[in-house]
Design a protein around this motif. Structure first.
Motif: not given
Length: 176
Positions: A99-103
């Motif tokens: 999720a961090q990478m997607e954000w």
């Protein structure tokens, strides 16, 4: 007034809970600052002026800590004196790493395209996610005494706060 031996919640007359009344916190802060502000003690002897300064500094630190959800939650976790909860907060599940990478990718993409509307949409989504994290923290800390789960959510909330700052900076930059 002897504040050094009290915890931050006691200092303001608040129960040690994540869910606190911010108005009550603000009123207690103003009252204490009125009593302890160094300017009120200029005519006192040096030792009393130093004590007033130290107490005023403690009140300021306590207020900054308790008014902010992440530091308030961390304060409660620290008060629980469960060392394993502190270490547990440094780990994040693989799904959260994704999720961090997607954000980050979404923010970078919106910045590269100078897409203010997308950045604003990301900011709204982020506020919603942060509200969910805070709701979880309130339940974990106030109801279940789940300091391990709360430590992980504090870590996640810190990440979301950094994202919020990045989005705000990007929006400020694009507005000029």
């Amino acid at each position: 007034m002897e504040t050094a031996s009290r915890n931050y919640f006691e200092l303001f007359g608040l129960p040690p809970r994540f869910s606190i009344d911010l108005g009550t916190l603000e009123n207690a802060f103003r009252r204490l600052q009125g009593e302890l502000h160094p300017d009120r003690h200029v005519s006192n002897p040096e030792m009393q002026r130093r004590i007033a300064l130290q107490l005023s500094t403690t009140v300021n630190d306590a207020y900054r800590t308790l008014r902010h959800p992440t530091s308030r939650a961390q304060c409660l976790i620290d008060m629980a004196e469960q060392p394993e909860a502190k270490n547990f907060g440094s780990t994040v599940p693989p799904a959260f790493l994704m999720a961090q990478m997607e954000w980050r990718e979404a923010i970078e993409s919106a910045c590269a395209a100078q897409d203010v509307l997308e950045l604003e949409a990301l900011a709204r989504r982020l506020r919603s996610e942060m509200a969910l994290q805070e709701k979880y923290l309130a339940e974990a800390l106030d109801t279940r005494n789940d300091f391990h789960g709360a430590a992980m959510k504090v870590n996640e909330l810190r990440f979301y706060e950094r994202l919020r700052s990045e989005i705000d900076d990007a929006l400020d930059h694009l507005d000029y």
